[in-house]
Design a protein around this motif. Structure first.
Motif, PDB file in Angstrom:
ATOM      1  N   THR A 269      36.623  50.789  41.474  1.00 55.16           N
ATOM      2  CA  THR A 269      35.787  51.492  40.493  1.00 55.16           C
ATOM      3  C   THR A 269      36.448  51.477  39.123  1.00 55.16           C
ATOM      4  OG1 THR A 269      34.883  52.932  42.226  1.00 55.16           O
ATOM      5  CG2 THR A 269      34.674  53.687  39.944  1.00 55.16           C
ATOM      6  N   ASN A 270      37.759  51.705  39.084  1.00 56.61           N
ATOM      7  CA  ASN A 270      38.494  51.603  37.814  1.00 56.61           C
ATOM      8  C   ASN A 270      38.287  50.241  37.178  1.00 56.61           C
ATOM      9  OD1 ASN A 270      39.607  54.124  38.176  1.00 56.61           O
ATOM     10  ND2 ASN A 270      41.549  53.358  38.966  1.00 56.61           N
ATOM     11  N   ILE A 271      38.433  49.226  37.987  1.00 55.78           N
ATOM     12  CA  ILE A 271      38.337  47.843  37.488  1.00 55.78           C
ATOM     13  C   ILE A 271      36.953  47.579  36.912  1.00 55.78           C
ATOM     14  CG2 ILE A 271      38.244  45.432  38.248  1.00 55.78           C
ATOM     15  CD1 ILE A 271      40.548  46.158  40.218  1.00 55.78           C
ATOM     16  N   LEU A 272      35.910  47.999  37.620  1.00 61.54           N
ATOM     17  CA  LEU A 272      34.551  47.755  37.153  1.00 61.54           C
ATOM     18  C   LEU A 272      34.229  48.570  35.908  1.00 61.54           C
ATOM     19  CD1 LEU A 272      32.678  47.646  40.579  1.00 61.54           C
ATOM     20  CD2 LEU A 272      33.594  45.751  39.231  1.00 61.54           C
ATOM     21  N   ARG A 273      34.737  49.781  35.833  1.00 56.70           N
ATOM     22  CA  ARG A 273      34.518  50.622  34.652  1.00 56.70           C
ATOM     23  C   ARG A 273      35.236  50.062  33.427  1.00 56.70           C
ATOM     24  NH1 ARG A 273      37.773  55.865  35.082  1.00 56.70           N
ATOM     25  NH2 ARG A 273      39.354  54.287  34.607  1.00 56.70           N
ATOM     26  N   ASP A 274      36.416  49.482  33.619  1.00 55.23           N
ATOM     27  CA  ASP A 274      37.296  49.132  32.502  1.00 55.23           C
ATOM     28  C   ASP A 274      37.316  47.644  32.169  1.00 55.23           C
ATOM     29  OD1 ASP A 274      37.955  51.803  32.465  1.00 55.23           O
ATOM     30  OD2 ASP A 274      39.763  51.558  33.651  1.00 55.23           O
ATOM     31  N   VAL A 275      36.277  46.909  32.532  1.00 54.31           N
ATOM     32  CA  VAL A 275      36.260  45.466  32.281  1.00 54.31           C
ATOM     33  C   VAL A 275      36.510  45.154  30.805  1.00 54.31           C
ATOM     34  CG1 VAL A 275      34.792  43.405  32.209  1.00 54.31           C
ATOM     35  CG2 VAL A 275      34.836  44.838  34.258  1.00 54.31           C
ATOM     36  N   GLY A 276      35.788  45.830  29.936  1.00 58.88           N
ATOM     37  CA  GLY A 276      35.938  45.564  28.506  1.00 58.88           C
ATOM     38  C   GLY A 276      37.306  45.953  27.992  1.00 58.88           C
ATOM     39  N   GLU A 277      37.797  47.107  28.401  1.00 59.61           N
ATOM     40  CA  GLU A 277      39.113  47.575  27.959  1.00 59.61           C
ATOM     41  C   GLU A 277      40.222  46.622  28.419  1.00 59.61           C
ATOM     42  OE1 GLU A 277      42.087  51.262  29.123  1.00 59.61           O
ATOM     43  OE2 GLU A 277      39.933  51.653  29.005  1.00 59.61           O
ATOM     44  N   ASP A 278      40.140  46.177  29.674  1.00 60.80           N
ATOM     45  CA  ASP A 278      41.149  45.253  30.184  1.00 60.80           C
ATOM     46  C   ASP A 278      41.070  43.902  29.470  1.00 60.80           C
ATOM     47  OD1 ASP A 278      42.216  47.066  32.007  1.00 60.80           O
ATOM     48  OD2 ASP A 278      40.771  46.525  33.561  1.00 60.80           O
ATOM     49  N   ALA A 279      39.843  43.460  29.191  1.00 62.02           N
ATOM     50  CA  ALA A 279      39.666  42.174  28.498  1.00 62.02           C
ATOM     51  C   ALA A 279      40.299  42.204  27.115  1.00 62.02           C
ATOM     52  CB  ALA A 279      38.185  41.834  28.397  1.00 62.02           C
ATOM     53  N   SER A 280      40.264  43.349  26.451  1.00 62.67           N
ATOM     54  CA  SER A 280      40.865  43.466  25.126  1.00 62.67           C
ATOM     55  C   SER A 280      42.373  43.268  25.176  1.00 62.67           C
ATOM     56  CB  SER A 280      40.533  44.832  24.514  1.00 62.67           C
ATOM     57  OG  SER A 280      41.182  45.878  25.225  1.00 62.67           O
ATOM     58  N   ARG A 281      42.947  43.431  26.356  1.00 62.97           N
ATOM     59  CA  ARG A 281      44.380  43.209  26.552  1.00 62.97           C
ATOM     60  C   ARG A 281      44.659  41.884  27.240  1.00 62.97           C
ATOM     61  NH1 ARG A 281      46.689  48.191  29.679  1.00 62.97           N
ATOM     62  NH2 ARG A 281      44.916  47.718  31.037  1.00 62.97           N
ATOM     63  N   GLY A 282      43.617  41.052  27.355  1.00 60.02           N
ATOM     64  CA  GLY A 282      43.784  39.745  27.964  1.00 60.02           C
ATOM     65  C   GLY A 282      43.846  39.775  29.482  1.00 60.02           C
ATOM     66  N   ARG A 283      43.380  40.861  30.086  1.00 59.06           N
ATOM     67  CA  ARG A 283      43.442  41.002  31.541  1.00 59.06           C
ATOM     68  C   ARG A 283      42.045  40.931  32.156  1.00 59.06           C
ATOM     69  NH1 ARG A 283      48.091  42.847  33.761  1.00 59.06           N
ATOM     70  NH2 ARG A 283      49.777  43.413  32.336  1.00 59.06           N
ATOM     71  N   VAL A 284      41.974  40.261  33.312  1.00 58.24           N
ATOM     72  CA  VAL A 284      40.724  40.183  34.064  1.00 58.24           C
ATOM     73  C   VAL A 284      41.036  40.523  35.513  1.00 58.24           C
ATOM     74  CG1 VAL A 284      38.810  38.730  34.825  1.00 58.24           C
ATOM     75  CG2 VAL A 284      39.776  38.407  32.538  1.00 58.24           C
ATOM     76  N   TYR A 285      40.639  41.720  35.928  1.00 64.55           N
ATOM     77  CA  TYR A 285      40.906  42.167  37.298  1.00 64.55           C
ATOM     78  C   TYR A 285      39.685  41.940  38.183  1.00 64.55           C
ATOM     79  CZ  TYR A 285      45.078  44.622  35.600  1.00 64.55           C
ATOM     80  OH  TYR A 285      46.294  44.941  35.048  1.00 64.55           O
ATOM     81  N   LEU A 286      39.104  40.767  38.102  1.00 61.66           N
ATOM     82  CA  LEU A 286      37.959  40.402  38.915  1.00 61.66           C
ATOM     83  C   LEU A 286      38.276  39.101  39.636  1.00 61.66           C
ATOM     84  CD1 LEU A 286      35.190  41.111  36.246  1.00 61.66           C
ATOM     85  CD2 LEU A 286      35.657  42.497  38.278  1.00 61.66           C
ATOM     86  N   PRO A 287      37.817  38.928  40.881  1.00 57.58           N
ATOM     87  CA  PRO A 287      38.125  37.701  41.635  1.00 57.58           C
ATOM     88  C   PRO A 287      37.618  36.460  40.911  1.00 57.58           C
ATOM     89  CG  PRO A 287      37.218  39.406  43.081  1.00 57.58           C
ATOM     90  CD  PRO A 287      37.002  39.876  41.672  1.00 57.58           C
ATOM     91  N   GLN A 288      38.521  35.565  40.584  1.00 56.79           N
ATOM     92  CA  GLN A 288      38.154  34.371  39.836  1.00 56.79           C
ATOM     93  C   GLN A 288      37.161  33.491  40.590  1.00 56.79           C
ATOM     94  OE1 GLN A 288      39.414  33.272  36.560  1.00 56.79           O
ATOM     95  NE2 GLN A 288      39.762  35.483  36.529  1.00 56.79           N
ATOM     96  N   ASP A 289      37.328  33.376  41.912  1.00 56.02           N
ATOM     97  CA  ASP A 289      36.424  32.508  42.668  1.00 56.02           C
ATOM     98  C   ASP A 289      35.006  33.083  42.703  1.00 56.02           C
ATOM     99  OD1 ASP A 289      37.112  34.656  44.302  1.00 56.02           O
ATOM    100  OD2 ASP A 289      37.225  33.445  46.143  1.00 56.02           O
ATOM    101  N   GLU A 290      34.879  34.420  42.746  1.00 58.00           N
ATOM    102  CA  GLU A 290      33.558  35.037  42.767  1.00 58.00           C
ATOM    103  C   GLU A 290      32.884  34.941  41.402  1.00 58.00           C
ATOM    104  OE1 GLU A 290      33.669  38.930  44.521  1.00 58.00           O
ATOM    105  OE2 GLU A 290      34.947  38.257  46.181  1.00 58.00           O
ATOM    106  N   LEU A 291      33.682  35.015  40.348  1.00 62.49           N
ATOM    107  CA  LEU A 291      33.127  34.800  39.010  1.00 62.49           C
ATOM    108  C   LEU A 291      32.549  33.391  38.899  1.00 62.49           C
ATOM    109  CD1 LEU A 291      35.826  36.423  36.672  1.00 62.49           C
ATOM    110  CD2 LEU A 291      33.417  37.086  36.798  1.00 62.49           C
ATOM    111  N   ALA A 292      33.314  32.425  39.394  1.00 57.55           N
ATOM    112  CA  ALA A 292      32.865  31.021  39.330  1.00 57.55           C
ATOM    113  C   ALA A 292      31.595  30.814  40.142  1.00 57.55           C
ATOM    114  CB  ALA A 292      33.979  30.101  39.828  1.00 57.55           C
ATOM    115  N   GLN A 293      31.526  31.434  41.315  1.00 61.43           N
ATOM    116  CA  GLN A 293      30.335  31.305  42.157  1.00 61.43           C
ATOM    117  C   GLN A 293      29.103  31.887  41.471  1.00 61.43           C
ATOM    118  OE1 GLN A 293      31.395  33.196  45.862  1.00 61.43           O
ATOM    119  NE2 GLN A 293      33.040  31.734  46.285  1.00 61.43           N
TER     120      GLN A 293
END
Length: 400
Positions: A269-293
């Protein structure tokens, strides 16, 4: 970063830092002289499982399999103490009569003040617990928050892997009855009384190490292990203190597994809520393979535009988080009645963050999902009502 507090409370909800609680020499070998006076008698380690990290010992197995081995070991330790009755305290430690109990009480009270300041809702719930249990809960909370602050606080840019090694040495010392300061002393006393094992604490520090060196996760298996390190560990730390209801028919392993599930759910839930905040720090806490799919990439996240592809992707991620919440609810029902309210309250409130993400049309780039005061006030009596129900009746309610 991590969802820290006894299954549920996240430090990122609070703007103020706890680094002020960490002495300047917190990561050095030199101990505060006051801590020696505070607990001059040595607090022995609890008997039971050896401190061994299954989560990193056998990389050929899935993360869930490796983490579950840790769960089984922690459950075995509690089962030894529990027997057929409610989880009880270990035998009082023997001292040489030089321990300053007034100072120790002051240490616990200060931990309570910290909890009250940074986790108001949870703190309110802890007041319904027995004095011994709530003091222990406060001590664990403070350690978790201070650990999280090392890599997620205002001075995080100055933290190095070596500093985390020193923090782990300090952890070993407090488990052996050699606290560095008053907050360590409270936790040192707690682990001497309850069947709390050191491994989840060590694994949380490992999660801090991951944050120093890793900003991408190839698949959910990798992400699951990270979520265990930074949040699932909290559930394993707290179950021995929360206690299991004497009338509970559930196995100790299932209660621990539910505690783990709640930690995973909170961190997702933290990860999904903070996508934008984490991205501003160059971080992506989402599964790369699922993003690609889903036809997405890091660039789409950095661009921060809500599209149909993003909505579809987010629906799947939210569904997964809710599945972990569902599993967690089964375990809350089995906790000691006096310990259920703070956990229920936090669980219900945290789960509503997922609803808020949906209400924002899945825009977690520029809108921060939060639960309003009105909804919080409504959730508290609901949580209290559930806390009063017997495990068998509550289990039926949860399964509906």
């Amino acid at each position: 970063m991590s969802a820290v507090l006894l299954w549920v409370v996240c430090p990122k909800e609070n703007a103020h830092s706890l680094l002020s609680l960490v002495p300047r020499n917190c990561c050095t070998q030199r101990r505060c002289s006051s801590s020696n006076k505070l607990l001059s008698s040595k607090l022995s380690l609890s008997s039971g499982v050896a401190a061994y990290s299954s989560a990193v010992a056998n990389p050929s197995r899935s993360s869930e399999e490796r983490v579950y081995e840790v769960v089984l070991k922690q459950a075995a330790l509690v089962r030894e103490q529990r027997g057929e009755s409610e989880l009880g305290l270990k035998k009082p430690i023997e001292t040489d009569c030089t321990t300053d109990w007034n100072l120790l009480n002051d240490a616990y009270e200060r931990c309570g003040e910290v909890c009250a300041e940074y986790a108001k809702t949870f703190y309110l719930g802890t007041l319904l617990m027995t004095p011994e249990r709530r003091r222990a809960v406060w001590a664990i909370y403070v350690w978790c928050r201070r650990t999280d602050e090392l890599v997620d606080g205002p001075n995080a840019t100055h933290i190095t892997p070596k500093a985390l090694e020193r923090w782990e040495t300090r952890l070993n010392d407090l488990f052996e009855g050699r606290p560095y300061d008053m907050y360590d002393a409270a936790l040192s006393d707690t682990v001497s009384k309850y069947p709390v094992d050191i491994q989840p604490f060590k694994d949380m520090i490992e999660g801090m190490r991951l944050d120093l060196r890793k900003s991408r996760y190839e698949n959910f298996d990798e992400l699951y292990l990270y979520c265990y390190y930074v949040a699932g560990t909290v559930g394993l730390m707290s179950v021995p203190v929360m206690g299991i209801a004497p009338e509970s028919k559930a196995s100790t392993e299932s209660v621990y597994n539910a505690a783990l599930a709640l930690g995973i759910a909170n961190q997702l839930t933290n990860i999904l809520r903070d996508v934008g905040e984490d991205a501003s720090r160059g971080r992506v806490y989402l599964p790369q393979d699922e993003l690609a799919q889903a036809g997405l990439s890091d660039e789409d996240i950095f661009r921060g535009k809500v599209t149909d592809k993003w909505r579809s992707f987010m629906k799947g991620q939210i569904k997964r988080a809710r599945m972990f919440f569902d599993e967690a609810e089964k375990g809350v029902a089995e906790l000691s009645s006096a310990s259920r309210w703070p956990v229920w309250a936090s669980l219900l409130l945290y789960r509503q963050i997922l609803d808020a993400i949906e209400a924002n049309d899945y825009n977690n780039f520029t809108k921060r999902a939060y639960v309003g005061k009105a909804k919080k006030l409504i959730s508290l009596p609901i949580a209290y009502g559930r806390a009063l129900m017997e495990p068998s009746k509550l289990a039926k309610l949860v399964m509906r």
